[in-house]
Design an enzyme around this catalytic site. Structure first.
Site, PDB file in Angstrom:
ATOM      1  N   ARG A  41       0.857  -1.192   0.000  1.00  0.00           N
ATOM      2  CA  ARG A  41       0.000   0.000   0.000  1.00  0.00           C
ATOM      3  C   ARG A  41       0.893   1.243   0.000  1.00  0.00           C
ATOM      4  O   ARG A  41       1.171   1.834   1.031  1.00  0.00           O
ATOM      5  CB  ARG A  41      -0.920  -0.015   1.223  1.00  0.00           C
ATOM      6  CG  ARG A  41      -1.916   1.125   1.274  1.00  0.00           C
ATOM      7  CD  ARG A  41      -2.888   0.933   2.435  1.00  0.00           C
ATOM      8  NE  ARG A  41      -3.836   2.034   2.518  1.00  0.00           N
ATOM      9  CZ  ARG A  41      -3.580   3.205   3.100  1.00  0.00           C
ATOM     10  NH1 ARG A  41      -2.396   3.430   3.655  1.00  0.00           N
ATOM     11  NH2 ARG A  41      -4.496   4.148   3.127  1.00  0.00           N
ATOM     12  N   SER A 113     -12.783  -2.810   0.593  1.00  0.00           N
ATOM     13  CA  SER A 113     -13.057  -2.202   1.897  1.00  0.00           C
ATOM     14  C   SER A 113     -14.551  -1.949   2.024  1.00  0.00           C
ATOM     15  O   SER A 113     -15.174  -1.422   1.098  1.00  0.00           O
ATOM     16  CB  SER A 113     -12.344  -0.857   2.032  1.00  0.00           C
ATOM     17  OG  SER A 113     -10.959  -1.021   1.928  1.00  0.00           O
ATOM     18  N   LYS A 142      -4.315   6.125   8.643  1.00  0.00           N
ATOM     19  CA  LYS A 142      -5.030   6.593   7.447  1.00  0.00           C
ATOM     20  C   LYS A 142      -5.873   7.776   7.884  1.00  0.00           C
ATOM     21  O   LYS A 142      -6.664   7.672   8.830  1.00  0.00           O
ATOM     22  CB  LYS A 142      -5.923   5.473   6.910  1.00  0.00           C
ATOM     23  CG  LYS A 142      -6.643   5.777   5.604  1.00  0.00           C
ATOM     24  CD  LYS A 142      -7.353   4.517   5.092  1.00  0.00           C
ATOM     25  CE  LYS A 142      -7.855   4.672   3.676  1.00  0.00           C
ATOM     26  NZ  LYS A 142      -9.212   5.223   3.603  1.00  0.00           N
TER      27      LYS A 142
HETATM   28  N1  3NM Z   1      -8.115   1.326   6.107  1.00  0.00           N
HETATM   29  P1  3NM Z   1      -3.466   0.718  11.552  1.00  0.00           P
HETATM   30  S1  3NM Z   1      -8.211   1.834   8.581  1.00  0.00           S
HETATM   31  C1  3NM Z   1      -5.698   1.359   5.564  1.00  0.00           C
HETATM   32  O1  3NM Z   1     -11.142   1.571   7.966  1.00  0.00           O
HETATM   33  C2  3NM Z   1      -6.812   1.478   6.505  1.00  0.00           C
HETATM   34  O2  3NM Z   1     -10.895   1.086   5.875  1.00  0.00           O
HETATM   35  C3  3NM Z   1      -8.970   1.489   7.118  1.00  0.00           C
HETATM   36  O3  3NM Z   1      -3.803   1.093  10.034  1.00  0.00           O
HETATM   37  C4  3NM Z   1     -10.440   1.390   6.981  1.00  0.00           C
HETATM   38  O4  3NM Z   1      -3.377  -0.779  11.629  1.00  0.00           O
HETATM   39  C5  3NM Z   1      -6.688   1.763   7.851  1.00  0.00           C
HETATM   40  O5  3NM Z   1      -2.125   1.352  11.781  1.00  0.00           O
HETATM   41  C6  3NM Z   1      -5.415   1.996   8.589  1.00  0.00           C
HETATM   42  O6  3NM Z   1      -4.531   1.301  12.403  1.00  0.00           O
HETATM   43  C7  3NM Z   1      -5.035   0.824   9.445  1.00  0.00           C
END
Ligand code: 3NM
Length: 218
Positions: A41, A113, A142
């Site tokens: 990503r 997603s 994000k």
């Molecule tokens: N998508 P971390 S949350 C890439 O909710 C991504 O769709 C999300 O990162 C969504 O594990 C997210 O550091 C970030 O929280 C996840």
């Protein structure tokens, strides 16, 4: 490949998620620690573009291939096709899963997603192989996520689709992911709890061993 098993510890990473670590070393450590799938990503502030992105993708893919870890590309279908990746993950604002399926063919993995039961239904009808649902908890990785969702939408989707592969995402780490599995997720997607910690291999091992306990208890 069993997709539900591949989703267990699904590591997602780009070069800008790795703090002071060397990104390929982070991926190597995550693989050694036991990740079951990887998503490339490379986006957001300071992300590589063009040839540098492509070369980094090829390097990550090589490490995954050596370890038999499925390699999924976020969003960039053309890159996935060019390097022969195992699949593509798209968000709600990216290409429609049906179009991605046409481009990739039947034997590749497509992830989408989803934040609601409705989005899950649409993704499944469009031919997704798995859905990623979140954010379960707050995340700073994000910036443009939907509001924190907890596990309600995971549970609703699981009730409607008892067998469909679901992975949870957002703010997950070893000491807080159990509710997502109890709600019906088959696994967890992780960025910062592996990429931004002092010891990515140890962190991955902890996620793997905790997952084993949680699944056995379920
Ligand atoms: N998508 P971390 S949350 C890439 O909710 C991504 O769709 C999300 O990162 C969504 O594990 C997210 O550091 C970030 O929280 C996840």
């Amino acid at each position: 490949m069993n997709i539900k098993e591949a989703l267990r510890i699904y590591f997602i990473m780009g070069s800008n998620n790795c703090g002071h670590h060397e990104p390929l070393d982070v991926l190597k450590q995550a693989i050694d620690g036991g990740i079951t799938m990887f998503q490339f990503r490379e986006k957001g502030s300071g992300a590589l573009i063009g040839e540098a992105k492509k070369q980094f993708a090829r390097d990550c893919f090589r490490l995954c291939k050596q370890a038999n870890v499925p390699f999924i590309v976020n969003d960039d279908v053309d890159l996935a096709i060019e390097i022969g990746a195992d699949g593509v993950h798209v968000g709600q604002d990216d290409l429609d899963a049906g179009i991605v399926r046409q481009k990739l063919g039947q034997d590749k993995i497509i992830g989408v997603s989803s934040h609601t039961l409705q989005e899950s239904k649409a993704a499944i009808e469009a031919g997704a192989d798995y859905i990623g649902m979140g954010p379960v908890y707050a995340t700073t990785t994000k910036l443009d996520t939907n509001p924190v969702a907890g596990t309600t939408a995971i549970q609703e989707t699981r009730e409607h689709f008892p067998q469909f592969p679901i992975v949870a995402i957002g703010g997950l780490q070893a000491d807080n992911f159990t509710p997502a599995i109890e709600a019906g997720a088959d696994g967890i997607s992780i960025i910062s709890a592996i990429a931004s910690v002092p010891n990515p291999k140890e962190a991955t091992e902890k996620l793997v061993s905790t997952m084993k306990e949680v699944i056995n208890d379920a």
